[in-house]
Write a protein that holds these residues in place. Structure first.
Motif, PDB file in Angstrom:
ATOM      1  N   ASP A   1      -4.293  -3.705 -15.029  1.00  0.00           N
ATOM      2  CA  ASP A   1      -4.434  -2.507 -15.754  1.00  0.00           C
ATOM      3  C   ASP A   1      -5.662  -2.766 -16.896  1.00  0.00           C
ATOM      4  O   ASP A   1      -5.242  -3.093 -18.055  1.00  0.00           O
ATOM      5  CB  ASP A   1      -3.296  -1.716 -16.245  1.00  0.00           C
TER       6      ASP A   1
ATOM      7  N   GLY B   1     -14.156   6.612  -8.815  1.00  0.00           N
ATOM      8  CA  GLY B   1     -13.929   7.434  -8.075  1.00  0.00           C
ATOM      9  C   GLY B   1     -12.566   7.999  -7.690  1.00  0.00           C
ATOM     10  O   GLY B   1     -11.689   7.332  -7.714  1.00  0.00           O
ATOM     11  N   ASP B   2     -12.478   9.539  -7.771  1.00  0.00           N
ATOM     12  CA  ASP B   2     -11.028   9.851  -7.691  1.00  0.00           C
ATOM     13  C   ASP B   2      -9.858   9.433  -8.663  1.00  0.00           C
ATOM     14  O   ASP B   2      -9.014   9.063  -8.013  1.00  0.00           O
ATOM     15  CB  ASP B   2     -10.610   9.986  -6.145  1.00  0.00           C
TER      16      ASP B   2
ATOM     17  N   TYR C   1      -2.688   4.342  -1.643  1.00  0.00           N
ATOM     18  CA  TYR C   1      -4.122   4.854  -1.794  1.00  0.00           C
ATOM     19  C   TYR C   1      -5.377   4.114  -1.048  1.00  0.00           C
ATOM     20  O   TYR C   1      -6.313   4.670  -0.765  1.00  0.00           O
ATOM     21  CB  TYR C   1      -4.384   4.965  -3.116  1.00  0.00           C
TER      22      TYR C   1
ATOM     23  N   TYR D   1      -6.378  12.683 -10.413  1.00  0.00           N
ATOM     24  CA  TYR D   1      -5.436  13.373  -9.703  1.00  0.00           C
ATOM     25  C   TYR D   1      -4.217  13.540 -10.448  1.00  0.00           C
ATOM     26  O   TYR D   1      -3.280  14.202 -10.077  1.00  0.00           O
ATOM     27  CB  TYR D   1      -5.367  12.436  -8.423  1.00  0.00           C
TER      28      TYR D   1
ATOM     29  N   LEU E   1      -7.380  -0.537 -18.510  1.00  0.00           N
ATOM     30  CA  LEU E   1      -7.504   0.713 -19.342  1.00  0.00           C
ATOM     31  C   LEU E   1      -7.140   0.540 -20.697  1.00  0.00           C
ATOM     32  O   LEU E   1      -7.480   1.199 -21.579  1.00  0.00           O
ATOM     33  CB  LEU E   1      -6.968   1.977 -18.695  1.00  0.00           C
TER      34      LEU E   1
ATOM     35  N   TRP F   1     -11.170   8.142  -0.337  1.00  0.00           N
ATOM     36  CA  TRP F   1     -10.899   9.427  -1.161  1.00  0.00           C
ATOM     37  C   TRP F   1     -12.088  10.130  -1.294  1.00  0.00           C
ATOM     38  O   TRP F   1     -13.191   9.456  -1.404  1.00  0.00           O
ATOM     39  CB  TRP F   1     -10.053   8.992  -2.278  1.00  0.00           C
TER      40      TRP F   1
ATOM     41  N   GLY G   1     -14.645   8.738  -4.143  1.00  0.00           N
ATOM     42  CA  GLY G   1     -15.146   7.519  -3.737  1.00  0.00           C
ATOM     43  C   GLY G   1     -16.092   7.984  -2.785  1.00  0.00           C
ATOM     44  O   GLY G   1     -17.326   7.337  -2.591  1.00  0.00           O
TER      45      GLY G   1
ATOM     46  N   ALA H   1     -10.284   1.828 -10.644  1.00  0.00           N
ATOM     47  CA  ALA H   1      -9.274   2.403  -9.565  1.00  0.00           C
ATOM     48  C   ALA H   1     -10.013   2.349  -8.076  1.00  0.00           C
ATOM     49  O   ALA H   1     -10.162   3.183  -7.645  1.00  0.00           O
ATOM     50  CB  ALA H   1      -9.188   4.018  -9.902  1.00  0.00           C
ATOM     51  N   SER H   2     -10.276   1.065  -7.750  1.00  0.00           N
ATOM     52  CA  SER H   2     -11.146   1.093  -6.712  1.00  0.00           C
ATOM     53  C   SER H   2     -10.407   1.150  -5.156  1.00  0.00           C
ATOM     54  O   SER H   2     -11.244   1.613  -4.313  1.00  0.00           O
ATOM     55  CB  SER H   2     -11.462  -0.589  -6.409  1.00  0.00           C
ATOM     56  N   GLY H   3      -9.058   1.047  -5.270  1.00  0.00           N
ATOM     57  CA  GLY H   3      -8.550   1.531  -3.879  1.00  0.00           C
ATOM     58  C   GLY H   3      -8.598   0.659  -2.929  1.00  0.00           C
ATOM     59  O   GLY H   3      -8.502  -0.600  -2.763  1.00  0.00           O
TER      60      GLY H   3
ATOM     61  N   ASP I   1      -8.097  -2.573  -9.557  1.00  0.00           N
ATOM     62  CA  ASP I   1      -6.774  -1.533  -9.194  1.00  0.00           C
ATOM     63  C   ASP I   1      -5.561  -2.472  -9.856  1.00  0.00           C
ATOM     64  O   ASP I   1      -5.564  -3.458  -9.417  1.00  0.00           O
ATOM     65  CB  ASP I   1      -6.948  -1.394  -7.802  1.00  0.00           C
ATOM     66  N   ILE I   2      -4.535  -1.448  -9.932  1.00  0.00           N
ATOM     67  CA  ILE I   2      -3.374  -1.970 -10.432  1.00  0.00           C
ATOM     68  C   ILE I   2      -2.491  -2.430  -9.426  1.00  0.00           C
ATOM     69  O   ILE I   2      -1.279  -2.964  -9.385  1.00  0.00           O
ATOM     70  CB  ILE I   2      -2.561  -1.094 -11.341  1.00  0.00           C
ATOM     71  N   ASP I   3      -2.600  -1.656  -8.016  1.00  0.00           N
ATOM     72  CA  ASP I   3      -1.859  -1.988  -6.951  1.00  0.00           C
ATOM     73  C   ASP I   3      -2.328  -3.425  -6.098  1.00  0.00           C
ATOM     74  O   ASP I   3      -3.469  -3.422  -5.836  1.00  0.00           O
ATOM     75  CB  ASP I   3      -1.960  -0.732  -5.801  1.00  0.00           C
TER      76      ASP I   3
ATOM     77  N   LEU J   1      -2.773   9.228 -15.870  1.00  0.00           N
ATOM     78  CA  LEU J   1      -3.999   8.370 -15.500  1.00  0.00           C
ATOM     79  C   LEU J   1      -5.484   9.031 -16.314  1.00  0.00           C
ATOM     80  O   LEU J   1      -6.104   8.391 -16.874  1.00  0.00           O
ATOM     81  CB  LEU J   1      -4.159   8.161 -14.024  1.00  0.00           C
TER      82      LEU J   1
HETATM   83  C1  SAM Z   1      -7.169   8.346  -5.467  1.00  0.00           C
HETATM   84  S1  SAM Z   1      -7.327   6.285  -5.432  1.00  0.00           S
HETATM   85  C2  SAM Z   1      -9.054   6.376  -5.391  1.00  0.00           C
HETATM   86  C3  SAM Z   1      -9.449   4.981  -4.550  1.00  0.00           C
HETATM   87  C4  SAM Z   1     -10.957   5.013  -4.718  1.00  0.00           C
HETATM   88  N1  SAM Z   1     -11.406   4.923  -6.002  1.00  0.00           N
HETATM   89  C5  SAM Z   1     -11.537   5.981  -3.352  1.00  0.00           C
HETATM   90  O1  SAM Z   1     -12.357   6.884  -4.089  1.00  0.00           O
HETATM   91  O2  SAM Z   1     -11.495   6.043  -2.341  1.00  0.00           O
HETATM   92  C6  SAM Z   1      -6.856   6.139  -6.902  1.00  0.00           C
HETATM   93  C7  SAM Z   1      -6.697   4.534  -7.245  1.00  0.00           C
HETATM   94  O3  SAM Z   1      -6.338   4.338  -8.500  1.00  0.00           O
HETATM   95  C8  SAM Z   1      -5.601   3.069  -8.786  1.00  0.00           C
HETATM   96  N2  SAM Z   1      -4.907   3.154 -10.279  1.00  0.00           N
HETATM   97  C9  SAM Z   1      -4.128   4.090 -10.651  1.00  0.00           C
HETATM   98  N3  SAM Z   1      -3.770   3.764 -12.095  1.00  0.00           N
HETATM   99  C10 SAM Z   1      -4.710   2.721 -12.148  1.00  0.00           C
HETATM  100  C11 SAM Z   1      -5.330   1.892 -13.457  1.00  0.00           C
HETATM  101  N4  SAM Z   1      -4.458   2.062 -14.554  1.00  0.00           N
HETATM  102  N5  SAM Z   1      -6.114   1.032 -13.377  1.00  0.00           N
HETATM  103  C12 SAM Z   1      -6.926   0.722 -12.097  1.00  0.00           C
HETATM  104  N6  SAM Z   1      -6.577   1.595 -11.032  1.00  0.00           N
HETATM  105  C13 SAM Z   1      -5.545   2.339 -11.091  1.00  0.00           C
HETATM  106  C14 SAM Z   1      -4.537   3.471  -7.651  1.00  0.00           C
HETATM  107  O4  SAM Z   1      -3.890   2.315  -7.226  1.00  0.00           O
HETATM  108  C15 SAM Z   1      -5.626   4.099  -6.366  1.00  0.00           C
HETATM  109  O5  SAM Z   1      -5.724   2.839  -5.822  1.00  0.00           O
END
Ligand code: SAM
Length: 223
Positions: free
Chosen positions: A131, A146-147, A52, A150, A133, A57, A60, A83-85, A105-107, A154
């Motif tokens: 995480d 942002g986003d 991601y 989906y 949350l 996205w 975002g 969920a910064s990506g 972000d968890i990734d 989550l």
């Molecule tokens: C669709 S992307 C959106 C990224 C960015 N916010 C954007 O709009 O471009 C969703 C992001 O949520 C992150 N994510 C998923 N579960 C999460 C959690 N529990 N805590 C933080 N981030 C998480 C994913 O790793 C991914 O990078």
């Protein structure tokens, strides 16, 4: 992991300006599948998360546009980008004058991408690669998401967390192109933008994406 994640990001992305947000540059990928394959190989995990972080996205991007038009929302304030990506939203907030920004972000590859993207835009971002949350909302003035809607599991966790942040007096903004699990109640739409994404992620190159505010005292967001 940090060094190898960093080199994977650099190997599979190209630093370029984000369409519609001149002056904001990100390490972005052109194609999702080869990159995902590289992540699977590097981690040895066939179920590794999709990359991601290698894309901007629609949600975002909408927040990025909104902060360009309304820098007062973040100027001089402490921002938390959930969920910064890629770090897109945190960078947009800092460019709009935020006092500081933290990106979560968890990734682990997202952490590497955020760090590289912060450097490319000459800003500093605090990174939380965990995480959050399960915790109480952070000590911040503004939460930007942002986003995040989906997928249902989550969305079900993000929704009450954002509501708690709003009830504690934080300004909570959600950017979203109308994903399936976007709450239908408890959000007030502030603006809509025509954003350019990629058919690697979406059905169309251009999407309508909105920015919503979570109002304190609003009824529970219903996903
Ligand atoms: C669709 S992307 C959106 C990224 C960015 N916010 C954007 O709009 O471009 C969703 C992001 O949520 C992150 N994510 C998923 N579960 C999460 C959690 N529990 N805590 C933080 N981030 C998480 C994913 O790793 C991914 O990078």
């Amino acid at each position: 992991m940090a060094a190898s994640a960093r080199s994977l990001v650099l190997r599979h992305t190209r630093l370029r300006e984000v369409p519609g947000l001149p002056g904001l540059r990100l390490h972005l990928a052109d194609e999702v599948l080869p990159l995902w394959h590289a992540v699977q190989l590097q981690t040895g995990d066939p179920d590794a998360a999709l990359p991601y972080w290698a894309f901007a996205w629609a949600g975002g991007l909408a927040l990025g546009h909104y902060l360009r038009e309304h820098p007062d929302v973040v100027a001089g304030r402490r921002v938390f980008d959930l969920a910064s990506g890629s770090g897109l939203v945190a960078i947009a907030a800092l460019q709009a004058g935020a006092q500081r920004a933290t990106a979560a972000d968890i990734d682990p590859f997202a952490a590497a991408a955020i760090s590289l993207n912060a450097r490319a835009n000459r800003v500093r971002i605090g990174i939380v690669d965990a995480d959050v949350l399960g915790d109480e909302p952070p000590d911040a003035d503004v939460v930007l998401a942002g986003d995040c809607f989906y997928e249902e599991p989550l969305a079900r966790r993000v929704e009450p967390w954002l509501r708690r942040a709003s009830e504690r007096g934080m300004t909570v903004l959600v950017g979203d192109p109308g994903r399936r699990y976007l709450p239908t109640e408890g959000l007030e739409r502030l603006a809509t933008y025509d954003v350019r994404t990629t058919t690697e992620l979406e059905d169309l190159e251009r999407k309508q994406a909105a920015v919503h505010v979570v109002r304190p005292g609003a009824p529970a967001l219903r996903t």
